[in-house]
Write an enzyme that holds these catalytic residues in place. Structure first.
Site, PDB file in Angstrom:
ATOM      1  N   THR A  16       7.036 -21.031  14.802  1.00 18.83           N
ATOM      2  CA  THR A  16       6.292 -19.790  14.572  1.00 18.83           C
ATOM      3  C   THR A  16       6.333 -19.336  13.111  1.00 18.83           C
ATOM      4  O   THR A  16       5.356 -18.808  12.593  1.00 18.83           O
ATOM      5  CB  THR A  16       6.893 -18.669  15.460  1.00 18.83           C
ATOM      6  OG1 THR A  16       6.925 -19.144  16.790  1.00 18.83           O
ATOM      7  CG2 THR A  16       6.088 -17.400  15.398  1.00 18.83           C
ATOM      8  N   ASP A  60       6.000 -27.721  17.256  1.00 20.43           N
ATOM      9  CA  ASP A  60       6.705 -26.666  17.987  1.00 20.43           C
ATOM     10  C   ASP A  60       8.074 -27.279  18.290  1.00 20.43           C
ATOM     11  O   ASP A  60       8.162 -28.458  18.663  1.00 20.43           O
ATOM     12  CB  ASP A  60       5.958 -26.372  19.293  1.00 20.43           C
ATOM     13  CG  ASP A  60       6.567 -25.190  20.044  1.00 20.43           C
ATOM     14  OD1 ASP A  60       5.888 -24.163  20.156  1.00 20.43           O
ATOM     15  OD2 ASP A  60       7.708 -25.320  20.536  1.00 20.43           O
ATOM     16  N   SER A  61       9.128 -26.504  18.137  1.00 20.14           N
ATOM     17  CA  SER A  61      10.455 -27.126  18.254  1.00 20.14           C
ATOM     18  C   SER A  61      10.782 -27.582  19.672  1.00 20.14           C
ATOM     19  O   SER A  61      11.759 -28.293  19.878  1.00 20.14           O
ATOM     20  CB  SER A  61      11.537 -26.210  17.710  1.00 20.14           C
ATOM     21  OG  SER A  61      11.874 -25.213  18.631  1.00 20.14           O
ATOM     22  N   SER A  62       9.957 -27.227  20.639  1.00 23.03           N
ATOM     23  CA  SER A  62      10.166 -27.765  21.991  1.00 23.03           C
ATOM     24  C   SER A  62       9.907 -29.269  22.000  1.00 23.03           C
ATOM     25  O   SER A  62      10.336 -29.967  22.917  1.00 23.03           O
ATOM     26  CB  SER A  62       9.218 -27.095  22.989  1.00 23.03           C
ATOM     27  OG  SER A  62       9.232 -25.710  22.776  1.00 23.03           O
ATOM     28  N   ASP A  93      13.261 -22.150  19.232  1.00 20.79           N
ATOM     29  CA  ASP A  93      13.643 -22.598  20.579  1.00 20.79           C
ATOM     30  C   ASP A  93      14.760 -23.641  20.593  1.00 20.79           C
ATOM     31  O   ASP A  93      15.681 -23.547  21.392  1.00 20.79           O
ATOM     32  CB  ASP A  93      12.417 -23.144  21.328  1.00 20.79           C
ATOM     33  CG  ASP A  93      11.463 -22.025  21.746  1.00 20.79           C
ATOM     34  OD1 ASP A  93      11.859 -20.839  21.654  1.00 20.79           O
ATOM     35  OD2 ASP A  93      10.327 -22.325  22.160  1.00 20.79           O
ATOM     36  N   THR A 168      23.756 -20.207  19.541  1.00 20.21           N
ATOM     37  CA  THR A 168      22.939 -20.399  20.737  1.00 20.21           C
ATOM     38  C   THR A 168      21.790 -19.407  20.661  1.00 20.21           C
ATOM     39  O   THR A 168      21.988 -18.275  20.204  1.00 20.21           O
ATOM     40  CB  THR A 168      23.762 -20.033  21.997  1.00 20.21           C
ATOM     41  OG1 THR A 168      24.945 -20.805  21.988  1.00 20.21           O
ATOM     42  CG2 THR A 168      23.009 -20.300  23.279  1.00 20.21           C
TER      43      THR A 168
HETATM   44  N1  ASP Z   1       8.096 -22.219  20.388  1.00 22.16           N
HETATM   45  C1  ASP Z   1       8.433 -21.919  19.024  1.00 22.16           C
HETATM   46  C2  ASP Z   1       9.286 -23.068  18.512  1.00 22.16           C
HETATM   47  O1  ASP Z   1      10.432 -23.150  18.828  1.00 22.16           O
HETATM   48  C3  ASP Z   1       9.146 -20.621  18.947  1.00 22.16           C
HETATM   49  C4  ASP Z   1       9.617 -20.255  17.559  1.00 22.16           C
HETATM   50  O2  ASP Z   1       9.238 -20.810  16.557  1.00 22.16           O
HETATM   51  O3  ASP Z   1      10.403 -19.332  17.472  1.00 22.16           O
HETATM   52  O4  ASP Z   1       8.775 -23.877  17.787  1.00 22.16           O
END
Ligand code: ASP
Length: 343
Positions: A16, A60-62, A93, A168
């Protein structure tokens, strides 16, 4: 001694923080980091030189995985001599997983690597991205006698600098998205930056950086719950190539004393699979043998994860399995703090 401006490398991986909202369509798209200094003029007020490098395709870090962790480690490795500090922009994330992994991969690190991100995009009116970004760069630029003050992998979020492998993600909404429940904050940002020098890692500066890129993902994470079935645990333990399991137990490391459960653990350990006991609680430590319900675990050779986080437990296991450490010393090494990740 003449004071020189520190050189900081900003590595954008995605998340984000690097997004802007298209004013017409309202959709979020990746921000052009080559124009960072033009778009955030405040950065020019910082007392450092900033260069940027971005993942070709920010993610996206997922979607993070150990392959990307290696990419980040390599960016740090090839730029290690030229820069005094590194700031990694990453989705929140899975930031604690990546940052914990990097702490193990970068052995003898003697410069700051600060991970940060944000809950709202950088272009948003109420964004937390600017403060997180600016202060992370300041933390990475801190010098004393031309030497970096911080010499470890950290995570900066909402006015606090934490040891990365102690963090965490605790909240999906609040600006205070991270916590380090088992280790004090390394620094706090208020009117002044308050550094808690006593808690900073003090690496041996005579040793040079070693970057470990072998990570073994043949592992599993089991969070036990009342009623967990034998079939489920058995099927996980019978996974082909499995080399290690993180067992999230109750409280101070307690679990069922039922025979089938303890027998399964014992047989698995005998097959050469490492089992590590960590707690489901966000804070506190495993104390095996403290209660009757964990006495058996000590006897059969379960490894104590002490007060390690799940994120650090997983990356430490992948890292240690990648090192081909002999089974004789595996338990002793896992139970030893390698990068300040446990007691
Ligand atoms: N879904 C996003 C990610 O982890 C959320 C963030 O950036 O805070 O890439």
């Amino acid at each position: 001694m003449k004071k020189t401006k520190p050189n900081i490398l900003l590595i954008y991986t995605g998340g984000t923080i690097g997004m802007v909202k298209d004013s017409k369509t309202g959709t979020l798209r990746a921000f052009d980091f080559t124009n960072l200094l033009k778009q955030i003029p405040e950065l020019q007020l910082l007392d450092c030189n900033i260069e940027t490098v971005s993942f070709e395709k920010p993610i996206d870090s997922s979607n993070m995985n150990p392959g990307y962790w290696v990419q980040i480690a390599e960016l740090i490795e090839v730029n290690y001599k030229r820069f005094d500090g590194f700031v990694v922009l990453h989705g929140s994330d899975t930031m604690s997983y990546t940052a914990s992994a990097l702490s193990f991969m970068l052995e003898n690190l003697a410069k700051p690597v600060v991970f940060t991100g944000s809950q709202l995009p950088i272009g948003d009116l109420r964004t937390d991205a600017k403060e997180n970004l600016i202060t992370s760069i300041q933390m990475a630029s801190l010098q004393h006698l031309n030497q970096p003050v911080v010499k470890e992998v950290c995570l900066y979020f909402e006015y606090k600098l934490y040891r990365a492998n102690r963090t965490t993600k605790i909240n999906a909404e609040h600006f205070k998205a991270f916590a380090s429940l088992n280790y004090p904050d390394l620094a706090e940002s208020g009117v002044h930056l308050k550094i808690n020098h006593d808690y900073l890692l003090k690496p041996n500066l005579k040793k040079s950086l070693i970057v470990h890129k072998e990570l073994d993902t043949n592992i599993a994470l089991i969070k036990i719950f009342p009623g967990i079935s034998e079939a489920v645990i058995k099927s996980i333990f019978n996974t082909p190539q499995l080399k290690g399991v993180i067992l999230e137990t109750y409280g101070a490391g307690n679990c069922s004393t039922e025979k089938w459960f303890i027998n399964l653990l014992e047989q698995t350990i005998k097959k050469g699979i490492h089992i590590i006991n960590i707690t489901q609680c966000s804070g506190g430590s495993v104390m095996m043998g403290h209660y009757e319900t964990s006495e058996n675990l000590v006897k059969i050779g379960v490894i104590s994860g002490k007060d390690i986080t799940t994120e650090a437990a997983i990356s430490k296991l992948m890292y240690m399995l990648g090192q081909n450490i002999s089974s004789k010393v595996f338990k002793t090494i896992y139970e030893t703090s390698l990068r300040g990740e446990m007691l």
